[in-house]
Motif scaffolding. Structure first.
Motif, PDB file in Angstrom:
ATOM      1  N   SER A 248      27.133  15.340 -12.750  1.00  0.00           N
ATOM      2  CA  SER A 248      27.825  14.385 -11.866  1.00  0.00           C
ATOM      3  C   SER A 248      29.239  14.882 -11.535  1.00  0.00           C
ATOM      4  O   SER A 248      29.858  14.435 -10.575  1.00  0.00           O
ATOM      5  CB  SER A 248      27.891  12.998 -12.502  1.00  0.00           C
ATOM      6  OG  SER A 248      28.753  13.022 -13.628  1.00  0.00           O
ATOM      7  N   SER A 249      29.755  15.841 -12.334  1.00  0.00           N
ATOM      8  CA  SER A 249      31.094  16.379 -12.073  1.00  0.00           C
ATOM      9  C   SER A 249      31.079  17.391 -10.918  1.00  0.00           C
ATOM     10  O   SER A 249      32.126  17.755 -10.392  1.00  0.00           O
ATOM     11  CB  SER A 249      31.643  17.066 -13.331  1.00  0.00           C
ATOM     12  OG  SER A 249      30.912  18.269 -13.579  1.00  0.00           O
ATOM     13  N   LEU A 250      29.890  17.852 -10.528  1.00  0.00           N
ATOM     14  CA  LEU A 250      29.779  18.822  -9.432  1.00  0.00           C
ATOM     15  C   LEU A 250      29.922  18.118  -8.093  1.00  0.00           C
ATOM     16  O   LEU A 250      29.138  17.231  -7.762  1.00  0.00           O
ATOM     17  CB  LEU A 250      28.406  19.518  -9.470  1.00  0.00           C
ATOM     18  CG  LEU A 250      28.241  20.802 -10.277  1.00  0.00           C
ATOM     19  CD1 LEU A 250      26.827  21.337 -10.073  1.00  0.00           C
ATOM     20  CD2 LEU A 250      29.247  21.865  -9.893  1.00  0.00           C
ATOM     21  N   ARG A 251      30.911  18.527  -7.315  1.00  0.00           N
ATOM     22  CA  ARG A 251      31.065  18.010  -5.960  1.00  0.00           C
ATOM     23  C   ARG A 251      30.200  18.843  -5.016  1.00  0.00           C
ATOM     24  O   ARG A 251      29.798  19.957  -5.361  1.00  0.00           O
ATOM     25  CB  ARG A 251      32.548  18.103  -5.521  1.00  0.00           C
ATOM     26  CG  ARG A 251      33.522  17.398  -6.467  1.00  0.00           C
ATOM     27  CD  ARG A 251      33.862  15.976  -6.077  1.00  0.00           C
ATOM     28  NE  ARG A 251      32.751  15.063  -5.932  1.00  0.00           N
ATOM     29  CZ  ARG A 251      32.137  14.428  -6.943  1.00  0.00           C
ATOM     30  NH1 ARG A 251      32.500  14.618  -8.191  1.00  0.00           N
ATOM     31  NH2 ARG A 251      31.145  13.598  -6.706  1.00  0.00           N
ATOM     32  N   PRO A 252      29.900  18.334  -3.805  1.00  0.00           N
ATOM     33  CA  PRO A 252      29.156  19.160  -2.848  1.00  0.00           C
ATOM     34  C   PRO A 252      29.881  20.487  -2.598  1.00  0.00           C
ATOM     35  O   PRO A 252      31.113  20.541  -2.527  1.00  0.00           O
ATOM     36  CB  PRO A 252      29.130  18.295  -1.577  1.00  0.00           C
ATOM     37  CG  PRO A 252      29.252  16.894  -2.089  1.00  0.00           C
ATOM     38  CD  PRO A 252      30.152  16.984  -3.280  1.00  0.00           C
ATOM     39  N   PHE A 253      29.094  21.561  -2.487  1.00  0.00           N
ATOM     40  CA  PHE A 253      29.616  22.921  -2.270  1.00  0.00           C
ATOM     41  C   PHE A 253      30.478  23.422  -3.433  1.00  0.00           C
ATOM     42  O   PHE A 253      31.437  24.160  -3.251  1.00  0.00           O
ATOM     43  CB  PHE A 253      30.350  23.042  -0.930  1.00  0.00           C
ATOM     44  CG  PHE A 253      29.395  23.016   0.237  1.00  0.00           C
ATOM     45  CD1 PHE A 253      28.812  24.185   0.703  1.00  0.00           C
ATOM     46  CD2 PHE A 253      29.034  21.821   0.838  1.00  0.00           C
ATOM     47  CE1 PHE A 253      27.902  24.168   1.755  1.00  0.00           C
ATOM     48  CE2 PHE A 253      28.123  21.785   1.896  1.00  0.00           C
ATOM     49  CZ  PHE A 253      27.564  22.973   2.345  1.00  0.00           C
ATOM     50  N   THR A 254      30.115  22.981  -4.654  1.00  0.00           N
ATOM     51  CA  THR A 254      30.664  23.602  -5.861  1.00  0.00           C
ATOM     52  C   THR A 254      29.486  24.012  -6.730  1.00  0.00           C
ATOM     53  O   THR A 254      28.350  23.578  -6.494  1.00  0.00           O
ATOM     54  CB  THR A 254      31.589  22.655  -6.653  1.00  0.00           C
ATOM     55  OG1 THR A 254      30.821  21.555  -7.145  1.00  0.00           O
ATOM     56  CG2 THR A 254      32.735  22.147  -5.792  1.00  0.00           C
ATOM     57  N   PHE A 255      29.752  24.859  -7.724  1.00  0.00           N
ATOM     58  CA  PHE A 255      28.647  25.323  -8.567  1.00  0.00           C
ATOM     59  C   PHE A 255      29.114  25.580  -9.999  1.00  0.00           C
ATOM     60  O   PHE A 255      30.306  25.716 -10.271  1.00  0.00           O
ATOM     61  CB  PHE A 255      28.000  26.588  -7.984  1.00  0.00           C
ATOM     62  CG  PHE A 255      28.901  27.802  -7.930  1.00  0.00           C
ATOM     63  CD1 PHE A 255      28.926  28.709  -8.986  1.00  0.00           C
ATOM     64  CD2 PHE A 255      29.718  28.040  -6.832  1.00  0.00           C
ATOM     65  CE1 PHE A 255      29.758  29.828  -8.946  1.00  0.00           C
ATOM     66  CE2 PHE A 255      30.546  29.163  -6.780  1.00  0.00           C
ATOM     67  CZ  PHE A 255      30.570  30.060  -7.848  1.00  0.00           C
ATOM     68  N   LEU A 256      28.139  25.623 -10.888  1.00  0.00           N
ATOM     69  CA  LEU A 256      28.362  26.002 -12.282  1.00  0.00           C
ATOM     70  C   LEU A 256      27.550  27.265 -12.542  1.00  0.00           C
ATOM     71  O   LEU A 256      26.383  27.346 -12.145  1.00  0.00           O
ATOM     72  CB  LEU A 256      27.894  24.891 -13.231  1.00  0.00           C
ATOM     73  CG  LEU A 256      28.674  23.582 -13.207  1.00  0.00           C
ATOM     74  CD1 LEU A 256      27.907  22.483 -13.939  1.00  0.00           C
ATOM     75  CD2 LEU A 256      30.055  23.765 -13.837  1.00  0.00           C
ATOM     76  N   ASN A 257      28.160  28.226 -13.219  1.00  0.00           N
ATOM     77  CA  ASN A 257      27.456  29.469 -13.511  1.00  0.00           C
ATOM     78  C   ASN A 257      26.964  29.474 -14.953  1.00  0.00           C
ATOM     79  O   ASN A 257      27.544  28.816 -15.819  1.00  0.00           O
ATOM     80  CB  ASN A 257      28.397  30.666 -13.275  1.00  0.00           C
ATOM     81  CG  ASN A 257      27.653  31.839 -12.670  1.00  0.00           C
ATOM     82  OD1 ASN A 257      26.425  31.924 -12.752  1.00  0.00           O
ATOM     83  ND2 ASN A 257      28.384  32.752 -12.053  1.00  0.00           N
ATOM     84  N   ASP A 258      25.891  30.206 -15.194  1.00  0.00           N
ATOM     85  CA  ASP A 258      25.346  30.386 -16.552  1.00  0.00           C
ATOM     86  C   ASP A 258      25.041  29.069 -17.264  1.00  0.00           C
ATOM     87  O   ASP A 258      25.338  28.902 -18.446  1.00  0.00           O
ATOM     88  CB  ASP A 258      26.304  31.235 -17.409  1.00  0.00           C
ATOM     89  CG  ASP A 258      26.388  32.668 -16.904  1.00  0.00           C
ATOM     90  OD1 ASP A 258      25.360  33.170 -16.397  1.00  0.00           O
ATOM     91  OD2 ASP A 258      27.457  33.289 -17.007  1.00  0.00           O
ATOM     92  N   VAL A 259      24.459  28.125 -16.524  1.00  0.00           N
ATOM     93  CA  VAL A 259      23.972  26.889 -17.143  1.00  0.00           C
ATOM     94  C   VAL A 259      22.615  27.204 -17.756  1.00  0.00           C
ATOM     95  O   VAL A 259      21.732  27.739 -17.080  1.00  0.00           O
ATOM     96  CB  VAL A 259      23.829  25.763 -16.092  1.00  0.00           C
ATOM     97  CG1 VAL A 259      23.235  24.516 -16.722  1.00  0.00           C
ATOM     98  CG2 VAL A 259      25.173  25.460 -15.458  1.00  0.00           C
ATOM     99  N   MET A 260      22.443  26.886 -19.040  1.00  0.00           N
ATOM    100  CA  MET A 260      21.172  27.212 -19.701  1.00  0.00           C
ATOM    101  C   MET A 260      20.139  26.111 -19.437  1.00  0.00           C
ATOM    102  O   MET A 260      20.364  24.948 -19.753  1.00  0.00           O
ATOM    103  CB  MET A 260      21.378  27.374 -21.212  1.00  0.00           C
ATOM    104  CG  MET A 260      22.315  28.506 -21.584  1.00  0.00           C
ATOM    105  SD  MET A 260      21.857  30.129 -20.893  1.00  0.00           S
ATOM    106  CE  MET A 260      20.418  30.519 -21.887  1.00  0.00           C
ATOM    107  N   ILE A 261      19.018  26.502 -18.834  1.00  0.00           N
ATOM    108  CA  ILE A 261      17.889  25.586 -18.620  1.00  0.00           C
ATOM    109  C   ILE A 261      16.639  26.323 -19.063  1.00  0.00           C
ATOM    110  O   ILE A 261      16.358  27.421 -18.570  1.00  0.00           O
ATOM    111  CB  ILE A 261      17.789  25.147 -17.151  1.00  0.00           C
ATOM    112  CG1 ILE A 261      18.948  24.187 -16.811  1.00  0.00           C
ATOM    113  CG2 ILE A 261      16.441  24.486 -16.857  1.00  0.00           C
ATOM    114  CD1 ILE A 261      18.932  23.618 -15.431  1.00  0.00           C
ATOM    115  N   GLY A 262      15.918  25.742 -20.012  1.00  0.00           N
ATOM    116  CA  GLY A 262      14.715  26.411 -20.529  1.00  0.00           C
ATOM    117  C   GLY A 262      15.021  27.790 -21.078  1.00  0.00           C
ATOM    118  O   GLY A 262      14.202  28.704 -20.976  1.00  0.00           O
TER     119      GLY A 262
END
Length: 364
Positions: free
Chosen positions: A165-179
């Motif tokens: 929810s902290s991500l605004r449109p046209f922003t990103f997070l790198n190296d988020v671990m999923i699976g």
């Protein structure tokens, strides 16, 4: 016949989808039905394989200078962790491609380009590369999956500790671990809905695809094909290269002037675009709603008072609005809201009116 390319996800869905050639790729056009998939994205969530898109890394001390020279928007305004919609143009203002630029490091940018334009774009970028900069074409190593719709955040949040929810449109997070896979998660998309695009190593694609489908099952998440992607982006007036944008259509004509900054310094196409901004473009993209029966399709001619004034770029029966609508590129002097025009459908001219577009905007 040219051998069609396949994404890393092809085997995961080849028996569940209707497949079509698209930009040199064999891609799913639909899984269930276009209308069902469209409705899922508008009301719940849909999952798209967009691994056919291209990725190019630009890095080094002169990386920003190269991106600025190639693109119409002001890349100096992009902070690390932000993305920007922009375009590359020819000197005459025609469009090479529209793309997203992600700033992934101090001197590092990721350019995401359209599938059908990959070879042409990479050549164009390399042709104009000067200075201390490295251009790396990484499309084959990167898979991209988009999860789009009002429940996209809810579904994706179940798979990560990061606060999405902290991500605004046209922003990103790198190296988020999923699976167990490091993923770049961007809050962006091509549907007119909230949603995310996930970039990660190609070989992990089937596992991530299946994990997302399983996680979203209870919320009605559906796998979606190119058919729904097209009707969704069309309702939101998001351009498709080869239709609303092309080598002969400028970003100003296509209504993308917000991404054209003529005062940021020199870049390829700047002079032609500055002139169009100042004097007005010769053509304008407008919305059409049919008055008579018939569906306006790509390249159908548009007339007013017997004069050919342009052509339809995209048209369909809108799944959301249940109306026959289209986008048309017409001579600017005829682009007047409420005016009647005629669309030639199979040799017969039928009435339509010019209406406001986008046809759909999501409630915030």
């Amino acid at each position: 016949m040219e051998q069609l390319k396949r994404t890393a996800l092809f085997d995961a869905y080849k028996d569940q989808a209707k497949l079509v050639p698209f930009g040199g790729w064999e891609m799913p056009v639909q899984f269930s039905s276009i209308k069902e998939e469209h409705e899922a994205v508008r009301t719940r969530a849909g999952l798209f394989d967009v691994s056919h898109m291209g990725e190019v890394e630009v890095s080094g001390p002169d990386a920003l200078a190269l991106v600025q020279k190639l693109t119409t928007n002001d890349a100096s305004k992009i902070a690390i962790g932000q993305a920007q919609y922009t375009l590359m143009c020819y000197p005459d203002g025609g469009t090479v491609d529209d793309l997203l630029v992600y700033r992934t490091g101090e001197q590092k940018y990721l350019l995401v380009i359209n599938a059908g334009n990959i070879d042409k774009d990479v050549d164009w970028i390399q042709q104009h590369t000067t200075g201390d900069v490295t251009v790396t074409h990484i499309s084959d190593q990167v898979a991209q999956i988009a999860i789009q719709g009002p429940l996209a955040e809810t579904i994706l949040q179940r798979l990560t500790e990061e606060d999405l929810s902290s991500l605004r449109p046209f922003t990103f997070l790198n190296d988020v671990m999923i699976g167990g896979v490091p993923i770049l998660i961007s809050r962006s998309g091509y549907t007119g809905e909230d949603g995310f695009e996930l970039y990660f190593e190609s070989k992990q694609a089937p596992a991530i695809w299946n994990l997302l489908l399983e996680t979203g099952k209870e919320d009605g998440l559906l796998p979606c094909g190119l058919g729904a992607r097209d009707t969704l982006r069309f309702e939101a007036k998001l351009p498709l290269y080869g239709q609303e944008l092309s080598a002969t259509i400028s970003p100003i004509e296509a209504g993308m002037g917000f991404a054209v900054k003529v005062d940021k310094g020199d870049y390829i196409g700047r002079d032609a675009l500055a002139l169009q901004k100042e004097q007005g473009a010769p053509r304008k993209l407008v919305g059409l709603e049919m008055i008579d029966r018939g569906i306006p399709r790509t390249h159908y001619p548009v007339y007013q008072g017997g004069e050919l004034i342009g052509e339809v770029t995209t048209g369909t029966q809108s799944p959301t609005l249940k109306l026959n609508i289209g986008l048309a590129l017409i001579k600017s002097e005829f682009a007047v809201l409420g005016e009647e025009v005629e669309v030639e459908i199979r040799g017969k001219r039928v009435r339509a009116k010019i209406v406001k577009a986008p046809f759909y905007k999501r409630a915030k």
